[in-house]
Design a protein around this motif. Sequence first.
Motif, PDB file in Angstrom:
ATOM      1  N   GLY A   1       0.831  -1.205   0.000  1.00 38.46           N
ATOM      2  CA  GLY A   1       0.000   0.000   0.000  1.00 38.46           C
ATOM      3  C   GLY A   1       0.863   1.251   0.000  1.00 38.46           C
ATOM      4  N   ASN A   2       1.900   1.233   0.807  1.00 36.22           N
ATOM      5  CA  ASN A   2       2.799   2.393   0.859  1.00 36.22           C
ATOM      6  C   ASN A   2       3.528   2.584  -0.474  1.00 36.22           C
ATOM      7  OD1 ASN A   2       2.314   3.393   3.441  1.00 36.22           O
ATOM      8  ND2 ASN A   2       3.693   1.898   4.392  1.00 36.22           N
ATOM      9  N   ALA A   3       3.922   1.454  -1.086  1.00 40.38           N
ATOM     10  CA  ALA A   3       4.595   1.558  -2.388  1.00 40.38           C
ATOM     11  C   ALA A   3       3.675   2.234  -3.390  1.00 40.38           C
ATOM     12  CB  ALA A   3       5.010   0.167  -2.880  1.00 40.38           C
ATOM     13  N   MET A   4       2.407   1.853  -3.350  1.00 39.71           N
ATOM     14  CA  MET A   4       1.431   2.471  -4.265  1.00 39.71           C
ATOM     15  C   MET A   4       1.282   3.947  -3.964  1.00 39.71           C
ATOM     16  SD  MET A   4      -1.323  -0.598  -3.876  1.00 39.71           S
ATOM     17  CE  MET A   4      -2.722   0.241  -4.643  1.00 39.71           C
ATOM     18  N   ARG A   5       1.144   4.267  -2.687  1.00 36.09           N
ATOM     19  CA  ARG A   5       0.946   5.668  -2.300  1.00 36.09           C
ATOM     20  C   ARG A   5       2.144   6.520  -2.701  1.00 36.09           C
ATOM     21  NH1 ARG A   5      -3.051   6.284   1.803  1.00 36.09           N
ATOM     22  NH2 ARG A   5      -2.364   8.452   1.907  1.00 36.09           N
ATOM     23  N   HIS A   6       3.344   5.941  -2.632  1.00 39.36           N
ATOM     24  CA  HIS A   6       4.539   6.705  -3.000  1.00 39.36           C
ATOM     25  C   HIS A   6       4.654   6.899  -4.505  1.00 39.36           C
ATOM     26  CE1 HIS A   6       5.780   6.040   1.191  1.00 39.36           C
ATOM     27  NE2 HIS A   6       6.547   7.092   1.016  1.00 39.36           N
ATOM     28  N   GLU A   7       3.851   6.169  -5.273  1.00 44.22           N
ATOM     29  CA  GLU A   7       3.821   6.384  -6.724  1.00 44.22           C
ATOM     30  C   GLU A   7       2.546   7.111  -7.145  1.00 44.22           C
ATOM     31  OE1 GLU A   7       6.201   5.816  -8.843  1.00 44.22           O
ATOM     32  OE2 GLU A   7       7.573   4.798  -7.472  1.00 44.22           O
TER      33      GLU A   7
ATOM     34  N   GLY B   1      -0.602   6.305  -6.239  1.00 47.07           N
ATOM     35  CA  GLY B   1      -1.791   5.457  -6.290  1.00 47.07           C
ATOM     36  C   GLY B   1      -2.632   5.584  -5.041  1.00 47.07           C
ATOM     37  N   ASP B   2      -3.713   4.815  -5.000  1.00 44.96           N
ATOM     38  CA  ASP B   2      -4.603   4.871  -3.846  1.00 44.96           C
ATOM     39  C   ASP B   2      -4.585   3.537  -3.127  1.00 44.96           C
ATOM     40  OD1 ASP B   2      -5.851   3.685  -6.094  1.00 44.96           O
ATOM     41  OD2 ASP B   2      -7.811   3.872  -5.137  1.00 44.96           O
ATOM     42  N   ALA B   3      -4.425   3.578  -1.833  1.00 43.46           N
ATOM     43  CA  ALA B   3      -4.418   2.364  -1.027  1.00 43.46           C
ATOM     44  C   ALA B   3      -4.803   2.730   0.392  1.00 43.46           C
ATOM     45  CB  ALA B   3      -3.035   1.722  -1.036  1.00 43.46           C
ATOM     46  N   VAL B   4      -5.621   1.878   0.994  1.00 41.27           N
ATOM     47  CA  VAL B   4      -6.078   2.106   2.362  1.00 41.27           C
ATOM     48  C   VAL B   4      -5.886   0.816   3.138  1.00 41.27           C
ATOM     49  CG1 VAL B   4      -8.047   2.708   3.821  1.00 41.27           C
ATOM     50  CG2 VAL B   4      -7.822   3.729   1.532  1.00 41.27           C
TER      51      VAL B   4
END
Lengths: 982, 87, 419
Positions: free
Chosen positions: C135-141, C143-146
């Motif tokens: 999720g963090n990897a997505m957020r750092h690119e 993206g959306d993740a919860v």
Amino acid sequence: MSPRRAHNGGRIDRSTTLRFTFDGTAMTGHAGDTLASALLANGISVVGRSFKYHRPRGVFSAGIEEPNALVTVIKGKLREPNIPATQIELYDGLAVESQNRFPSLAFDFGAANGLAGNLFAAGFYYKTFMGPVAGPLKGTRFWMFCEHFIRRAAGLGRAGHEPDTDRYEKMYGFCDVLVVGSGPSGLMAAKHAAATGKKVFLAEQEPEFGGSLRWKSAAIDGRPAADWVAATLADLAALPNVTLLPRTTVWGYYDDNALGALERVADHKAHAALGEPRQRHWTIRAKDVVLATGAFERPIVFPGNDRPGIMLAAAAARYATEFGVLPGERIAIFANNDSAYEAALALKDAGAEIAAIIDVRAGVSIAARELAREAGGELLLGYAVTNTSGARRLREIEVQAFADGKVKDGATRAFAVDCLAVSGGWSPAIHLASQAGHAPQWDEALQAFLPPAPTQPWTGAGAFTGAYSTSAALGDDIAVSEPEIEYEPAPVFEIRPTGKKSGKAFVDLQHDVTASDIRLAHREGFQSVEHLKRYTTLGMATDQGKSSNVPGLAIMAAARGLPIPEVGTTRFRPPFSAVSLGALAADRHGHFKPERLTPMHDWHVARGARMYAAGLWYRPMIYGTGGETVEQAYVREAKAVRASVGIVDVSTLGKIAVQGPDAAELLDRVYTNLFSTLPVDKARYGLMLREEGIAFDDGTTWRLGEHDFLMTTTTANAGKVMQHLEHYLDCVWPDLRVHVTSVTDEWAGAAVAGPNARHVLEACVEGTAVDNDALPFMGIVRGEIAGAPVMICRLSFSGELAYEVYCGAGHGQHVWDALMNAGQQFDIVPYGLEALGTLRIEKGHVTGAEIDGRTSPRDLYLDWMLSKKKPYVGSAMVDREGLVAADRVRLVGIVALEDRPLQGGAHIVERLGEEPRGSIGHITAFCFSPALGKYIALALVKGGKARHGQRAFVSDPVRNRYGPVEIVSHHFFDPEGSRMHG
Amino acid sequence: MLIPCPYCGPRDLSEFTYQGDANRTRPNPMSNDQSAWNAYVYERVNTAGDHREFWQHSGGCRAHLAVVRSTLTHEIKSVAFAREVAK
Amino acid sequence: MAEYSFLSLLRNALSGNEDWKPAWRKPDPRPSYDVIVIGGGGHGLSTAYYLAKEHGITNVAVLEKGYLGSGNVGRNTTIVRSNYLLPDNIRFYEHSMKLWENLSHDLNYNVMFSQRGVVNLAHTPAQMDEHARRGNAMRHEGGDAVLLGREEVARMVPGLDMSARARFPVLGGLLQPRAGTARHDAVAWGYARGADRRGVDILENCEVTGFLREGERVVGVTTTRGEIRAKKVAVAVAGSTGRVMKLAGIENLPIESHVLQAFVSESLKPLVNQVVTFGGGHLYVSQSDKGGLVFGGDLDGYNTYAQRGNLPLVEEVMSELLAMFPNLARVRLLRSWGGVMDMSMDGSPIITPGPLPGMFLNCGWCYGGFKATPASGWCFAHTIARGEAHPLNAAFTLDRFARGILIDEKGQGATPKLH
């Protein structure tokens, strides 16, 4: 008596009255009834609503192909949706609900859809609901708004939220011959096979054996067919090599004659008997299979063909003959073949009035004429039904002259009837054969797809092969008396009246796919059979098009001006008919996976351990002592280890006995470091790579003898490492004389760690000294603890003076107790995985979080373990450019600069901005370090060592945790190892 | 599928673990021929037809078997102990 | 060709739906094209569409051996998501997600992309950390993740086994809110219609039987409908990659073909709102607009080109589904089918010029090809038009295996059955 029940006849037991409810209304039927026959007997015409237009629909068939009469069966809190009423055996107390109607079956708001039928034609949803290109409803919003309502309107029955507490069972069956279907041909096949002494399974999806013989009028060997069935069955039942499987649907034909079958063991009872499952899922391995699955009657498509009261002709006859129920009082027959004439007579014999027999053919066989004469009613040859009327029950049909495949202009005749029995010919039930292999073959005379040539060992029999008559099914040796009718139908699939505006003509009744939908698909280019299916949803309903596929295909063929076989047929997929998910999961429903417990499991639980699932294993996470948080517990445990002594259960580690003259050679090849130089009674830490040069697993391997090693692996990779070794020994190095044996379960293991660890052993080990000379670092000794033989290796994961004590699994608890006793004077503390993790993080040891299948040994600073003296698995590829690139993430330590916990999976960034960006790595493991008094972590960070001493930030947006950290060496504590060597 | 294990007899697919393409030969361990290693580790003939492959009887005798099987029909054409084929 | 809209629907309904035109033409092959795309599945059709739309290259033919969309675009479980771990994958699938979000408008065809969310369940603290990492990897690119806690999961997904007796109790999950499902066939048909409207020839029942060569260079193909020449020949045939590339003399690729089974239950009233995946095994389930539960699990796990699987996997999948949702035992399986997957050696795709001059290759989708359809075509079109990869697919090379620059999302190594 109920209005539609004939005064006599049928195979029901009129002396037994059963009570049931339909939408809460109490009704009765008899033993031997299906829900469908009982509803018909109670005068119920509307049983369900269709999928799209919510049209009222009645019982259409008498079998598994039923598209209309689907209900939800209620048992206590459990709901079983979408069950055809034709498949439900009546029992006392049966409760069912009708489906897909709101607020009630009689009045359904959804029926308004039918008024806008042209708007809701095939594929309409692809052309609209896209919504505005800008504004608040742009993107997917408008569609999702509409979809919300579409989803509510669609769907059939409602499933429940209650866990299904019924039991399902799995059975493997092995036989010489599996006969699928127990009609005349199936019974004969079973009889012949059984006579040769072969082991025979006879599977019948219905409760009773006999198939068509249960309602056909044929006489066999001069007696009624039913008597012949009873006698044949009695013979079969008496044979020890025959297994009769009633209520068993063979639904899937898989490779090498493995067939899936569903036995409905207790569905026909209010309560399963003690020990009985609800359903049983069979995997049957048959040397040979006889497919005697019969044929499905198919309808003719004409305007208004979906009204309640319109049903398949053989089904109508079956209700009359088998259940003593009249599907109507005044019945018309509409056919393109002779078989419906038999139905007419059966209905008449049961007490119905036959108003007319309408046949699209100009001429019919003598046998058919004779049947028509006996049945009574007007015979209209060269006519077709062109319209119907009646709101919730058929009231009237209209008939017009028909020739050369067309309705003739001219006068319309009307017949007031409450039932129309339709036959458009027959389609062999070739589903299993199609699943097993090739595409079916079109037969022009029978206007049907016949089974393909077998690709697996099966043979076909009876109607399945297109031989529809009873005499053909039974063969030459048996005298059959039946009307000599002709089964070849006229190639008429659809009646299209010209000129006047007529009602919808349905092809797929459940999905409301009409003939004009098929023509629309043709117009829009969706012409291949798969496009037709997917665009219109023809044949995709719960009945999977058993009666509708061929008419649909024929209408498309006509639109394209091609013969039917050139349009093709779809491949049938398993299952042949729907199978409950519970049956397929069988005994794993409620018991998903086995549980692996160490010999000391109960002790851990009794000591308040919070258990943690590690693969199939359970391991103590912490030992709770009331009121502690997880962090407080593991800090207490870890501190105790560093201060005095602790004990941890390590039985779950993978253990592999590697034995034989070339055992050391094997280890040299699979580990990156050397093992052949390891002295007997010493252990060494080893690292394995995959061929790609990526780290695979690590652990210590103990040399117990010249040719005898005990390898340990991580808990998670025990199976993989075993397979890895076996693969190399079998497939790559067959010349190596080595045996590998998994001994994980043979040994119980306890690690005793801490400055007082040696004292604990001294207090309980007999038969060997454990001082530094007798048992140096990585040394191994054998002795006894409390009378049980043990093997002790001095190795350390915690960085403390530590020993792993192994004993036979059966002695595990005994030895553990003795160690605990011996440790009492040193306040020995049992510790769990969290403390174990804390101790190893402080030491910077890697585990699965760092050896994650992507990291190289260099990434983990384990390059010192890569031998230069020998090749090993992975040595050839470990130096590739991608594996030595400067921007790879490498192992570092992290220290939180605020007094707040770090968390696994948090990312590391160089600076914090408004948006999380610029990840340079992530935290693999974290803890509060009692030794350092800080929150620390291991991390994989780009650049690795080069960043030591640098300030960075933890960035954990999914947990909203940001803050400064320092990047340090991953060896936080006692980097020289003085404690464990001491 | 039914795989005739030479040791245990014909057994159901569920007892076996597929161990992949058996057409590849591991290069000489001393070799640093990267293209040979690349071919061994990453490249596959991916045959549409009779395919040489390894299966391990993981739920039985645990032997690796060298099997020829059609990838079009799943028909098993031959089975032998991998050890004997590798020798 | 007419635009689709509610008005056109109404107008046609009033005239008895007699005036609808074919969604795409059925032309005869021309002797030569600028670009031939082999494979009339999702990726081939989207490639043709974006060649025309983004690069103005309309003299294009899409060659399909059977009926359009007969491969995996019509056999998948319709999941669209971009919840990846590795940056190369996140960026690519995030681009795909953005194209999805406007796809129905772009194509003037309702592909029914419904952003219902994907919930990946976690059952151990270690799994929670893995989900957090992703999720963090997505957020750092971008993206959306919860990250969801146990109670949030329980509220969001009724019917889940949240009891203590669950073999793998649910601790939480990772939600990607923008993920969801789309109508798979509509994606194929929408791209086909869109490409056709821009002049692309879609040639069905046109099977490639060989490649035309001038020296090393590929200059066209022979087909069951005759010889067709082209300046560039692009291959996007998924599970058939091995077979088609052998026709060009490429005997070995880092690809294996495996069967993946998929399953649908009978239609039910709304029951499962999101796409839910199980962390105690490998299973994903969602509910279609028609009401069927659509689900799948692992590969059967052996090389095959047959679109059929076997029973052990069926039983495994059902066990996993019921371990998650013990209320579904009385729901019935309606249909199962198989699709042939082009499994690559690191689980990530290949979109690249080559391996022969004049040729372009798109494959290795494993079983994640459907969600990639827009970005795959978009990047492949760029690669074909410009002769070199776009930054978004620059990592998806064929030589990354030899060089060791792997994109191993699962960390399984060269074991395609595990990707």
